[in-house]
Design a protein around this motif. Structure first.
Motif, PDB file in Angstrom:
ATOM      1  N   ALA A 589       0.866  -1.180   0.000  1.00  0.00           N
ATOM      2  CA  ALA A 589       0.000   0.000   0.000  1.00  0.00           C
ATOM      3  C   ALA A 589       0.897   1.223   0.000  1.00  0.00           C
ATOM      4  O   ALA A 589       1.906   1.265   0.706  1.00  0.00           O
ATOM      5  N   VAL A 590       0.561   2.185  -0.846  1.00  0.00           N
ATOM      6  CA  VAL A 590       1.386   3.392  -0.928  1.00  0.00           C
ATOM      7  C   VAL A 590       0.601   4.569  -0.342  1.00  0.00           C
ATOM      8  O   VAL A 590      -0.564   4.766  -0.650  1.00  0.00           O
ATOM      9  N   ARG A 591       1.252   5.297   0.541  1.00  0.00           N
ATOM     10  CA  ARG A 591       0.649   6.519   1.071  1.00  0.00           C
ATOM     11  C   ARG A 591       1.628   7.662   0.807  1.00  0.00           C
ATOM     12  O   ARG A 591       2.840   7.498   0.983  1.00  0.00           O
ATOM     13  N   ASP A 592       1.120   8.787   0.391  1.00  0.00           N
ATOM     14  CA  ASP A 592       1.995   9.932   0.181  1.00  0.00           C
ATOM     15  C   ASP A 592       1.983  10.818   1.413  1.00  0.00           C
ATOM     16  O   ASP A 592       1.016  10.822   2.185  1.00  0.00           O
ATOM     17  N   LEU A 593       3.089  11.529   1.554  1.00  0.00           N
ATOM     18  CA  LEU A 593       3.219  12.386   2.717  1.00  0.00           C
ATOM     19  C   LEU A 593       4.023  13.606   2.313  1.00  0.00           C
ATOM     20  O   LEU A 593       5.077  13.485   1.702  1.00  0.00           O
ATOM     21  N   ALA A 594       3.479  14.779   2.628  1.00  0.00           N
ATOM     22  CA  ALA A 594       4.224  16.000   2.313  1.00  0.00           C
ATOM     23  C   ALA A 594       4.482  16.732   3.608  1.00  0.00           C
ATOM     24  O   ALA A 594       3.629  16.766   4.497  1.00  0.00           O
ATOM     25  N   ILE A 595       5.669  17.266   3.720  1.00  0.00           N
ATOM     26  CA  ILE A 595       6.002  17.936   4.972  1.00  0.00           C
ATOM     27  C   ILE A 595       6.700  19.259   4.701  1.00  0.00           C
ATOM     28  O   ILE A 595       7.545  19.352   3.809  1.00  0.00           O
ATOM     29  N   LEU A 596       6.307  20.246   5.448  1.00  0.00           N
ATOM     30  CA  LEU A 596       6.878  21.578   5.309  1.00  0.00           C
ATOM     31  C   LEU A 596       7.912  21.735   6.416  1.00  0.00           C
ATOM     32  O   LEU A 596       7.595  21.606   7.591  1.00  0.00           O
ATOM     33  N   VAL A 597       9.172  21.954   6.012  1.00  0.00           N
ATOM     34  CA  VAL A 597      10.241  22.060   7.017  1.00  0.00           C
ATOM     35  C   VAL A 597      11.065  23.306   6.740  1.00  0.00           C
ATOM     36  O   VAL A 597      11.026  23.836   5.632  1.00  0.00           O
ATOM     37  N   PRO A 598      11.837  23.759   7.727  1.00  0.00           N
ATOM     38  CA  PRO A 598      12.714  24.914   7.470  1.00  0.00           C
ATOM     39  C   PRO A 598      13.676  24.589   6.335  1.00  0.00           C
ATOM     40  O   PRO A 598      14.055  23.432   6.136  1.00  0.00           O
ATOM     41  N   LYS A 599      14.098  25.619   5.618  1.00  0.00           N
ATOM     42  CA  LYS A 599      14.906  25.452   4.417  1.00  0.00           C
ATOM     43  C   LYS A 599      16.162  24.612   4.653  1.00  0.00           C
ATOM     44  O   LYS A 599      16.576  23.847   3.798  1.00  0.00           O
ATOM     45  N   ARG A 600      16.803  24.780   5.794  1.00  0.00           N
ATOM     46  CA  ARG A 600      18.051  24.062   6.014  1.00  0.00           C
ATOM     47  C   ARG A 600      17.883  22.755   6.784  1.00  0.00           C
ATOM     48  O   ARG A 600      18.862  22.146   7.219  1.00  0.00           O
ATOM     49  N   ILE A 665       3.263  10.526  11.047  1.00  0.00           N
ATOM     50  CA  ILE A 665       2.887  11.945  11.038  1.00  0.00           C
ATOM     51  C   ILE A 665       3.087  12.546  12.426  1.00  0.00           C
ATOM     52  O   ILE A 665       3.680  13.615  12.582  1.00  0.00           O
ATOM     53  N   GLU A 666       2.691  11.775  13.416  1.00  0.00           N
ATOM     54  CA  GLU A 666       2.820  12.245  14.798  1.00  0.00           C
ATOM     55  C   GLU A 666       4.294  12.505  15.146  1.00  0.00           C
ATOM     56  O   GLU A 666       4.654  13.553  15.661  1.00  0.00           O
ATOM     57  N   ALA A 667       5.119  11.537  14.780  1.00  0.00           N
ATOM     58  CA  ALA A 667       6.547  11.676  15.086  1.00  0.00           C
ATOM     59  C   ALA A 667       7.136  12.900  14.387  1.00  0.00           C
ATOM     60  O   ALA A 667       7.953  13.627  14.951  1.00  0.00           O
ATOM     61  N   LEU A 668       6.714  13.107  13.147  1.00  0.00           N
ATOM     62  CA  LEU A 668       7.254  14.240  12.390  1.00  0.00           C
ATOM     63  C   LEU A 668       6.803  15.564  12.986  1.00  0.00           C
ATOM     64  O   LEU A 668       7.570  16.517  13.091  1.00  0.00           O
ATOM     65  N   GLU A 669       5.526  15.600  13.396  1.00  0.00           N
ATOM     66  CA  GLU A 669       4.992  16.871  13.892  1.00  0.00           C
ATOM     67  C   GLU A 669       5.499  17.217  15.284  1.00  0.00           C
ATOM     68  O   GLU A 669       5.392  18.354  15.722  1.00  0.00           O
ATOM     69  N   ASN A 670       6.073  16.195  15.940  1.00  0.00           N
ATOM     70  CA  ASN A 670       6.690  16.473  17.234  1.00  0.00           C
ATOM     71  C   ASN A 670       7.880  17.396  17.129  1.00  0.00           C
ATOM     72  O   ASN A 670       8.282  18.028  18.086  1.00  0.00           O
ATOM     73  N   LYS A 671       8.467  17.437  15.952  1.00  0.00           N
ATOM     74  CA  LYS A 671       9.649  18.297  15.744  1.00  0.00           C
ATOM     75  C   LYS A 671       9.196  19.744  15.607  1.00  0.00           C
ATOM     76  O   LYS A 671       8.215  20.021  14.913  1.00  0.00           O
ATOM     77  N   PRO A 672       9.926  20.646  16.240  1.00  0.00           N
ATOM     78  CA  PRO A 672       9.547  22.063  16.118  1.00  0.00           C
ATOM     79  C   PRO A 672       9.677  22.529  14.671  1.00  0.00           C
ATOM     80  O   PRO A 672      10.618  22.136  13.962  1.00  0.00           O
ATOM     81  N   ASN A 673       8.706  23.307  14.258  1.00  0.00           N
ATOM     82  CA  ASN A 673       8.703  23.910  12.922  1.00  0.00           C
ATOM     83  C   ASN A 673       8.523  22.935  11.771  1.00  0.00           C
ATOM     84  O   ASN A 673       8.797  23.268  10.634  1.00  0.00           O
ATOM     85  N   TRP A 674       8.175  21.691  12.065  1.00  0.00           N
ATOM     86  CA  TRP A 674       7.875  20.750  10.989  1.00  0.00           C
ATOM     87  C   TRP A 674       6.364  20.619  10.911  1.00  0.00           C
ATOM     88  O   TRP A 674       5.687  20.458  11.913  1.00  0.00           O
ATOM     89  N   GLU A 675       5.837  20.633   9.745  1.00  0.00           N
ATOM     90  CA  GLU A 675       4.383  20.614   9.615  1.00  0.00           C
ATOM     91  C   GLU A 675       4.001  19.665   8.477  1.00  0.00           C
ATOM     92  O   GLU A 675       4.388  19.879   7.330  1.00  0.00           O
ATOM     93  N   VAL A 676       3.293  18.608   8.818  1.00  0.00           N
ATOM     94  CA  VAL A 676       2.850  17.677   7.782  1.00  0.00           C
ATOM     95  C   VAL A 676       1.639  18.264   7.094  1.00  0.00           C
ATOM     96  O   VAL A 676       0.728  18.753   7.742  1.00  0.00           O
TER      97      VAL A 676
END
Lengths: 679, 338
Positions: A589-600, A665-676
């Motif tokens: 099964a394929v799921r896509d995921l996009a995440i907005l992170v700081p440039k660096r 998603i939860e793990a990713l969003e735990n990071k500051p300034n990361w937004e799924v």
């Protein structure tokens, strides 16, 4: 050496075959005839006389002797009819050899009352045909004898030899001499010279001096026919950078038994062309006489080495053609070698004589009768070949660049003199040192190729050299694309592909940390370079953009990326066996995921976070897009992934997949300034 | 509309259908749920029962007939339709093909070397490599090329400030191999070599050589000839002809020069062979006893042959290239042809 066909013909009883036929025979059995030139009334054969036959074949008689063997003819030796006067030579000249190693034999004759002038036409013609400039009838006679017999001779003006004594001695350090052509030389104390009580008359075996030169006023002459030490002549000739017809012949050794006949022949010619009067006898300094040598040759060894069936009587016949004395006993030959064949000293030399007269073309090919051992596999060569194939598949082209660099390259790359190996005799100022890296020459090739191509992908597998005497094999490549700023990733993809194919799985790219002590690091772009590491941090090489400070010096217009790998280190990590991972029978099964992170923020950090969830149900995470654009919030970038879920044991329910996906998603969003971003 | 004219109209449409799609459309139009026939059947409910029965029966008959007709037409016209469709899909096959933006290439000298290696492997020769930076012993002395002998002039040498030199031939690897291996042996050694020479169309200061060496108890010149002929036949994939003629190398006795009948003109004489009909290919010979002694082999027990062939020369002949400098130009316009 240039040989005159008609001159050769004089020395044979029968007429020679036509020049073309003769040349073919000589090429097949003796030496290579490189060219036949037709000139008025004659043909000139240009023959490459190799060092082993220089002692006898740098002369017309020497070559005529070979022809006599091939054509089964007799030699017709030149005429010597001396009319000696009563006056004795030994009363006119004395010779002293200081060290007999320097000069094995020194023979002289004196000719009185010569009339120095132009040589007759037949003499001049002979010399000119062979490329020797006529000078006067005395000098020309000596040169003619050299071309005839191979013995260099020299003529001195007897009145100018002070004290009537010739000395063969070592030069004093820095002793000066002016040669016949007016050039000045300073000699070292190892050079051998001919001198009288005042100074140098000639540089022994190389060139005559101005001091005792033959001029139109010369009345009496002394002829020198000597046998100088080959090594000493060679060393002096190299030291003063002067090579002459004489020095070439002496360097290659000449039969010392030749001097007597040669000096007589020259005296005879001078008597003939200048009305000179030859005095009685020779002054001959010859202590250690050279005698014919005997070689024992087993008949069977000839058959065994050449692989031919040849009977003893045929072998004997060949040696008799040469005019060698031969005795046959119990399948062995005892052969007496004339002193003019300095090249024949061991049985194998004689096997060669049999072979070439028998004719190499008559040797029938026969495959070896030994058992075939399977060849050993060369693992180094095997991997070189594999790497070339892999990089070819990655669309790179292989180049071979020169092994040399110049001082400008070294300065740009911050190499110090003590690190690199200097060439003592560079071919040009562009090639003064051995390359300490493959990068400079690859950059040069990129500079050249960008005239014709927008995309350049090259690699080289070659040796680099570092002091004191290190030689390392490197694998270096460059990636250039004038239309797109993604060469770093192309380079990284290439390295990944290469390593994957070589079975090296645990490689990683480490931040480039330039060290202050290694200023070679400044060729790399500070923020677009990485160290390629394997396993527990062993560095295999480098991948990065070349700093434009450097690349522009090579005329490269756009950014260029380079990878530089130590092949010898790399080789140790290659694993030949591939591990096979069974294919799952169950759907993925394929799921896509996009995440907005700081440039660096680094992709690696995101991947690590995703993989921290893991379990063995996430089969693959694939980054398919990196986007930074105006629509996005400032200083942010969007990363888009395909995440592939699959179990080896069962079909995953959509609930299970959602569960895993939400955890990620939860793990990713735990990071500051990361937004799924939700779709 | 009466059934008969409907039937005729439907038949006509089926007849005129140009492809499968039109047939399917006709089916839908007449026989589908909301098709013409059903429409007629729906209007029947207002008619008397007799009439309904009659028309219903006829309608079903027509339905069946049309179904058959469509099925039949599909079957018979399938191939025709396919052909007609493909005819419309014509493309110009003479237009240029599309290739990946960049393609990779392996250097022609590498390819030549690999091919030579393959042939010699089949003849039992192992591939050996060695250093490019050498000492005088391996490059000269051990090969019976004494210091201060004019034979040294046969190799114009690059000397290095560290006391070493750049190998002038691959022969020092023979010495290195024999120093650490016992006979019998068969090896080839490809590699970069260096000569202090001005460059021109036929000279380069670095170029490639392939050395061969076979040592055994009974190896002959006849064996050498057979091995080389096998190699050349396989390498050039044609029947080649060679000749051996006398030559001189300090490390072989007897020594040969090997010429091959010109592969361009077959021996008649052309520009490739400078009108001689022969191409100089390699130097070779039977290993000199002094060389065997220098590596500790007993010359009365072992003998063999050695040869050295220019890989650049082979590549030039194989691909008909007339300038050696192209190999080292790194020019992609050249390299991408291999």
């Amino acid at each position: 050496m240039k040989f005159s066909y008609s001159w050769l013909n004089e020395f044979l009883k029968k007429d020679l075959p036509n020049p073309k036929k003769l040349s073919d025979l000589i090429t097949k059995h003796v030496l290579e005839v490189e060219e036949i030139e037709k000139i008025e009334g004659d043909y000139i054969l240009d023959i490459d006389v190799l060092p082993n036959r220089a002692s006898d074949c740098l002369s017309h008689i020497g070559l005529a002797r070979e022809c006599s063997v091939l054509l089964e003819d007799k030699l017709n030796l030149p005429e010597i009819k001396l009319k000696e006067i009563k006056e004795e030579t030994k009363d006119l000249i004395e010779v002293e050899i200081k060290k007999k190693e320097d000069c094995r034999r020194y023979t002289t004759r004196v000719v009185k009352d010569v009339e120095v002038g132009e040589s007759p036409k037949w003499v001049k013609k002979k010399l000119e045909k062979c490329g020797v400039q006529p000078i006067n009838n005395i000098v020309d006679a000596t040169n003619l004898v050299m071309l005839e017999m191979g013995q260099p001779l020299h003529a001195f003006d007897l009145e100018k030899v002070k004290g009537n004594k010739i000395k063969v001695r070592k030069a004093k350090a820095n002793e000066k001499v002016t040669t016949l052509d007016g050039e000045n030389f300073e000699l070292n104390n190892k050079s051998v010279v001919i001198s009288d009580k005042e100074g140098i008359l000639a540089i022994a075996g190389i060139k005559g001096g101005k001091k005792a030169e033959i001029t139109n006023k010369t009345k009496n002459i002394v002829l020198e026919s000597a046998n100088f030490d080959p090594v000493s002549v060679r060393k002096t000739s190299q030291a003063i950078n002067l090579r002459t017809e004489a020095s070439t012949r002496f360097e290659n050794k000449i039969d010392p038994n030749l001097t007597g006949k040669a000096v007589d022949r020259a005296a005879y010619l001078i008597q003939k062309v200048s009305n000179g009067k030859v005095t009685k006898g020779r002054v001959d300094n010859y202590e250690e006489k050279r005698k014919p040598k005997k070689i024992i040759l087993k008949a069977q060894s000839i058959r065994d080495l050449l692989g031919i069936e040849i009977e003893n009587k045929e072998i004997k016949k060949i040696f008799l053609k040469f005019g060698f004395k031969i005795e046959e006993k119990e399948n062995k030959f005892e052969i007496e070698i004339p002193t003019y064949r300095l090249d024949l000293s061991i049985p194998q030399d004689l096997i060669e004589e049999v072979g070439r007269i028998y004719g190499y073309e008559n040797i029938e090919p026969k495959l070896p009768e030994v058992c075939l051992i399977p060849p050993e596999r060369n693992i180094n060569f095997f991997w070189e070949t594999q790497i070339r194939k892999i990089l070819k598949n990655a669309q790179l082209s292989e180049v071979y660049t020169p092994s040399f660099v110049d001082k400008k390259d070294l300065a740009l790359f911050n190499y110090k003199e003590k690190e690199v190996i200097e060439v003592s005799n560079p071919i040009s100022k562009e090639n003064t040192h051995l390359r300490p890296s493959l990068i400079p020459n690859l950059l040069k090739t990129a500079g050249e190729n960008q005239k014709n191509f927008n995309t350049i992908k090259l690699f080289e597998l070659g040796k680099i050299f570092l002091t004191p005497d290190k030689e390392k094999e490197m694998l270096t490549g460059i990636i250039y694309n004038s239309k797109k700023d993604d060469s770093f990733y192309t380079g990284k993809g290439t390295i990944d592909f290469l390593f994957e194919k070589l079975g090296i799985t645990d490689i990683w790219y480490d931040e480039f940390k330039p060290t202050s002590e290694d200023n070679k690091d400044n060729i790399w772009h500070l923020h677009r370079s990485a160290e390629i590491k394997v396993k527990d941090g062993k560095e295999l090489g480098f991948l990065g953009e070349i700093s434009t400070n450097i690349s522009e010096k090579y005329g490269i217009k756009e950014r260029i990326v380079c990878f530089n790998l130590n092949f010898e280190k790399l080789k140790k990590f290659i694993i030949e066996e591939k591990e096979y991972r069974p294919l799952s029978k169950y759907p993925s099964a394929v799921r896509d995921l996009a995440i907005l992170v700081p440039k660096r923020a680094k992709v690696e950090e995101v991947l690590n976070t995703i993989n921290s969830i893991k379990g063995d149900l996430i089969r693959d995470v694939d980054l398919f897009d990196i986007y930074q654009g105006d629509e996005l919030p400032n200083q942010k970038k969007n990363l888009a992934f395909h995440i592939i879920y699959q179990s080896p044991n069962k079909t995953l329910t959509s609930k299970e997949v959602e569960g895993l996906h939400n955890k990620i998603i939860e793990a990713l969003e735990n990071k500051p300034n990361w937004e799924v971003r939700k779709f | 509309m009466d059934l008969n004219s409907l039937k005729k109209k439907a038949q006509k449409e089926i007849e005129n259908a140009k492809d499968l799609k039109q047939l399917d459309e006709a089916y839908k139009k007449y026989l589908g749920k909301k098709g013409e026939l059903n429409k007629i059947l729906k209007t029947l409910k207002d008619l008397p029962i007799e009439e309904r029965k009659r028309i219903g029966k006829e309608a079903n008959k027509i339905k069946k007939e049309l179904k058959e007709r469509i099925k039949e037409t599909k079957k018979t016209k399938k191939e025709k339709f396919q052909k007609e469709r493909e005819e419309k899909e014509w493309i110009d096959i003479s237009a240029p093909g599309k290739i990946p933006a960049t393609k990779g290439h392996i250097h022609p000298i590498t390819q030549i070397g690999n091919k030579a290696e393959e042939v010699f492997r089949g003849l039992g020769f192992s591939l050996i490599q060695g250093p490019e930076m050498e000492d005088e012993w391996h490059n000269f002395d051990a090969l019976n090329i004494p210091k201060n002998h004019p034979a040294r002039d046969m190799w114009d040498t690059f000397y290095l400030e560290n006391g070493k030199l750049l190998r002038t031939h691959t022969s020092p690897v023979q010495i290195r191999y024999m120093e650490s291996n016992n006979p019998p042996l068969r090896i080839i050694v490809p590699g970069r070599v260096f000569r202090y020479e001005a460059t021109d169309a036929s000279h380069e200061f670095n170029f490639y050589q392939l050395e061969g060496l076979m040592v055994d108890k009974k190896v002959t010149a006849a064996n050498f000839r057979a091995i080389i002929e096998e190699f050349l036949d396989s390498f050039f994939e044609k029947d080649t002809k060679i000749r051996l003629r006398p030559s001189y190398f300090p490390f072989t006795e007897p020594s040969f020069e090997v010429d091959m009948r010109c592969i361009n003109c077959g021996g008649k004489g052309c520009s490739v062979c400078s009108q001689t009909g022969w191409l100089e290919l390699m130097g070779a010979g039977m290993v000199h006893p002094e060389v065997l002694k220098s590596v500790g082999y007993k010359p009365d027990k072992w003998q063999g042959f050695a040869f050295g062939i220019g890989l650049d020369r082979l590549a030039m002949l194989k691909y008909n290239i007339n300038d050696i400098r192209l190999f080292y130009s790194s020019d992609l316009r050249f390299l991408s042809q291999f």
